[in-house]
Write an enzyme that holds these catalytic residues in place. Structure first.
Site, PDB file in Angstrom:
ATOM      1  N   LYS A 154      -8.503   7.968 -18.894  1.00 33.70           N
ATOM      2  CA  LYS A 154      -8.824   8.570 -20.184  1.00 33.70           C
ATOM      3  C   LYS A 154      -7.591   8.556 -21.095  1.00 33.70           C
ATOM      4  O   LYS A 154      -7.123   7.496 -21.460  1.00 33.70           O
ATOM      5  CB  LYS A 154      -9.392   9.975 -19.954  1.00 33.70           C
ATOM      6  CG  LYS A 154     -10.417  10.063 -18.796  1.00 33.70           C
ATOM      7  CD  LYS A 154     -11.698   9.298 -19.048  1.00 33.70           C
ATOM      8  CE  LYS A 154     -12.571   9.140 -17.815  1.00 33.70           C
ATOM      9  NZ  LYS A 154     -12.937  10.355 -17.115  1.00 33.70           N
ATOM     10  N   TYR A 161     -16.657  18.118 -14.396  1.00 35.40           N
ATOM     11  CA  TYR A 161     -17.026  16.709 -14.422  1.00 35.40           C
ATOM     12  C   TYR A 161     -18.059  16.405 -13.324  1.00 35.40           C
ATOM     13  O   TYR A 161     -17.873  16.784 -12.160  1.00 35.40           O
ATOM     14  CB  TYR A 161     -15.758  15.872 -14.222  1.00 35.40           C
ATOM     15  CG  TYR A 161     -16.011  14.398 -14.136  1.00 35.40           C
ATOM     16  CD1 TYR A 161     -16.490  13.683 -15.232  1.00 35.40           C
ATOM     17  CD2 TYR A 161     -15.790  13.706 -12.956  1.00 35.40           C
ATOM     18  CE1 TYR A 161     -16.738  12.339 -15.142  1.00 35.40           C
ATOM     19  CE2 TYR A 161     -16.031  12.344 -12.861  1.00 35.40           C
ATOM     20  CZ  TYR A 161     -16.507  11.665 -13.954  1.00 35.40           C
ATOM     21  OH  TYR A 161     -16.755  10.330 -13.872  1.00 35.40           O
ATOM     22  N   ARG A 185       0.855  -1.202   0.000  1.00 39.27           N
ATOM     23  CA  ARG A 185       0.000   0.000   0.000  1.00 39.27           C
ATOM     24  C   ARG A 185       0.886   1.246   0.000  1.00 39.27           C
ATOM     25  O   ARG A 185       0.552   2.264  -0.589  1.00 39.27           O
ATOM     26  CB  ARG A 185      -0.958   0.005   1.201  1.00 39.27           C
ATOM     27  CG  ARG A 185      -1.767   1.291   1.295  1.00 39.27           C
ATOM     28  CD  ARG A 185      -3.082   1.194   2.091  1.00 39.27           C
ATOM     29  NE  ARG A 185      -3.078   0.249   3.174  1.00 39.27           N
ATOM     30  CZ  ARG A 185      -2.479   0.461   4.359  1.00 39.27           C
ATOM     31  NH1 ARG A 185      -1.839   1.585   4.590  1.00 39.27           N
ATOM     32  NH2 ARG A 185      -2.530  -0.465   5.294  1.00 39.27           N
ATOM     33  N   ASP A 188      -7.603  20.039 -13.041  1.00 37.62           N
ATOM     34  CA  ASP A 188      -7.965  18.750 -13.646  1.00 37.62           C
ATOM     35  C   ASP A 188      -7.609  18.851 -15.130  1.00 37.62           C
ATOM     36  O   ASP A 188      -8.279  19.536 -15.902  1.00 37.62           O
ATOM     37  CB  ASP A 188      -9.461  18.495 -13.438  1.00 37.62           C
ATOM     38  CG  ASP A 188      -9.912  17.147 -14.006  1.00 37.62           C
ATOM     39  OD1 ASP A 188      -9.220  16.607 -14.893  1.00 37.62           O
ATOM     40  OD2 ASP A 188     -10.962  16.649 -13.570  1.00 37.62           O
TER      41      ASP A 188
HETATM   42  C1  LIG Z   1     -13.417  10.730 -15.823  1.00 41.90           C
HETATM   43  C2  LIG Z   1     -13.065  12.022 -15.245  1.00 41.90           C
HETATM   44  C3  LIG Z   1     -12.764  12.148 -13.874  1.00 41.90           C
HETATM   45  C4  LIG Z   1     -12.892  10.980 -12.901  1.00 41.90           C
HETATM   46  O1  LIG Z   1     -11.967   9.991 -13.157  1.00 41.90           O
HETATM   47  P1  LIG Z   1     -12.255   8.419 -12.869  1.00 41.90           P
HETATM   48  O2  LIG Z   1     -10.987   7.784 -13.332  1.00 41.90           O
HETATM   49  O3  LIG Z   1     -13.458   8.026 -13.631  1.00 41.90           O
HETATM   50  O4  LIG Z   1     -12.466   8.290 -11.391  1.00 41.90           O
HETATM   51  C5  LIG Z   1     -12.387  13.391 -13.418  1.00 41.90           C
HETATM   52  N1  LIG Z   1     -12.304  14.459 -14.242  1.00 41.90           N
HETATM   53  C6  LIG Z   1     -12.589  14.378 -15.550  1.00 41.90           C
HETATM   54  C7  LIG Z   1     -12.474  15.596 -16.400  1.00 41.90           C
HETATM   55  C8  LIG Z   1     -12.979  13.160 -16.089  1.00 41.90           C
HETATM   56  O5  LIG Z   1     -13.292  13.102 -17.397  1.00 41.90           O
END
Ligand SMILES: *Cc1c(COP(=O)(O)O)cnc(C)c1O
Length: 388
Positions: free
Chosen positions: A204, A107, A55, A179
């Protein structure tokens, strides 16, 4: 367009392939092995090779975290079991009474985490239209401890000037986290623009193949890294070694994939814009977009995320398109090699109340595309037959 201003003499593509890649010390394996282990044998109590319990430390995760840091021109990277777990770790830096200024268009899962989980612990979230930095300035108080940006935003592709907000954040003694999921480190580097933390859903573009859920944070400040590492190991939202291997593998082709995402995105955005049945196309690369000048300044390209509305604004008309594409698969998520189509109001952003959504310009008829890296003629033909 902005350049990467770190100390590496390498170009971005070379960096992406060689980032953090060192042959495995025990065998010379060129690719970091999947260290599928929960613990490490100590030669005597407290005598170990830097790895005690998985961990806290894992060599596959370490290789990935080093690579992630290099991609964002940061000193440190930390990987989490999902994008929202990475966001969760950032908010856990705060205490009751602290205030977060965040984008009103972001998001849906981030909004849900803020409102449904953290508000009840006494953390206050103030939503503003961050595309105008003056709105951020106006929301600053003595309790502002974090500014949370997303640019381009999901799904309306709004652009915020990261450097302008970074200046406001510094003057306020706040942290700025961006983000950067939609742009990927290939198109935008928030740390270079003054942000304290770059956050990604590695699910992504970083992973890039729709086969893993993961998140990450990159930063330069050692004290901030230590605090976030403490949260990572104390709260335990760590990714497994197999998932780290998949993201390590994915990022080796990030630059080639992003180049094609940008080319295909460009072609499809322009195709949609000329289509007689389409009302509006949201894509940061149009010169008449409000955020265009800032996007050109802080991004190296405009990516493959596009949203649009039909002239016929009924939900039935949108549904017909959403259920008629053959190549574009109807699914949440984005950033993979294959193209996806999504209906934010009922899918990715359903956790935002309808009146909030409409207020922020996210209409029931909005359709979002994640343009993949297929042959663009096939993608355009698919949209043509679906839009009719
Ligand atoms: C998908 C997404 C998230 C969350 O990520 P996960 O891997 O699904 O937990 C946060 N911000 C944006 C812009 C996203 O597209």
């Amino acid at each position: 367009m902005s350049s990467t201003d770190n100390n590496s003499p390498w170009g971005l593509g070379t960096k992406i392939i060689h980032a953090g890649a060192v042959p495995d010390p025990s065998t010379g394996a060129i690719m970091t092995p999947i260290y599928q282990t929960s613990t490490y044998v100590q030669t005597a109590p407290g005598q170990h090779k830097g790895y005690e319990y998985a961990r806290s430390q894992n060599p596959t995760r370490k290789a990935l975290e080093d690579a992630l840091a290099i991609l964002e021109n940061g000193k440190y990277g930390l990987a989490f079991s999902s994008g929202v777990a990475a966001t969760d770790a950032v908010i856990k830096l705060l205490s009751p009474g602290d205030e977060v200024i965040c984008a009103s268009d972001m998001y849906g899962g981030t909004y849900r985490l803020f409102t449904k989980i953290f508000e009840k612990f006494g953390i206050k979230f103030i939503y503003v239209d961050t595309t105008n930095a003056a709105n951020v300035q106006a929301a600053v108080t003595a309790n502002t401890k974090l500014i949370w940006l997303e640019t381009p935003t999901n799904p309306l592709m709004n652009i915020t000037d990261i450097a302008a907000v970074a200046a406001i954040s510094k003057a306020a003694g706040s942290l700025l986290c961006v983000d950067n999921t939609f742009a990927s480190p290939y198109l935008q580097n928030p740390l270079n623009l003054g942000a304290d933390i770059a956050m990604h859903s590695a699910t992504k573009y970083l992973g890039g193949h729709s086969d893993v859920i993961q998140g990450c944070l990159m930063m330069n400040d050692t004290d901030l890294r230590d605090k976030l590492y403490f949260i990572q190991k104390s709260c335990g939202a760590v990714p497994g070694p197999m998932d780290c291997f998949l993201v390590l593998r994915g990022i080796k082709t990030l630059h080639v994939r992003m180049q094609r995402h940008c080319e295909n995105g460009f072609a499809i955005a322009h195709y949609l814009r000329k289509h007689p049945k389409i009302e509006k196309v949201y894509w940061p690369g149009f010169a008449d977009n409000a955020g265009y000048a800032v996007a050109r300044k802080q991004m190296r390209g405009f990516g493959g995320m596009i949203s649009f509305t039909l002239k016929d604004q009924t939900i039935e008309a949108a549904n017909k398109v959403l259920s008629s594409t053959k190549l574009f698969a109807l699914a949440e998520s984005l950033g993979g090699v294959e193209s996806l189509i999504n209906h934010p109001a009922s899918m990715t952003h359903a956790s935002i109340p309808r009146e909030e959504r409409i207020k922020n310009g996210l209409s029931d008829g909005l359709i979002r595309l994640s343009v993949g890296i297929e042959d663009v003629e096939d993608l355009i033909n698919d949209l043509e037959q679906a839009i009719g």
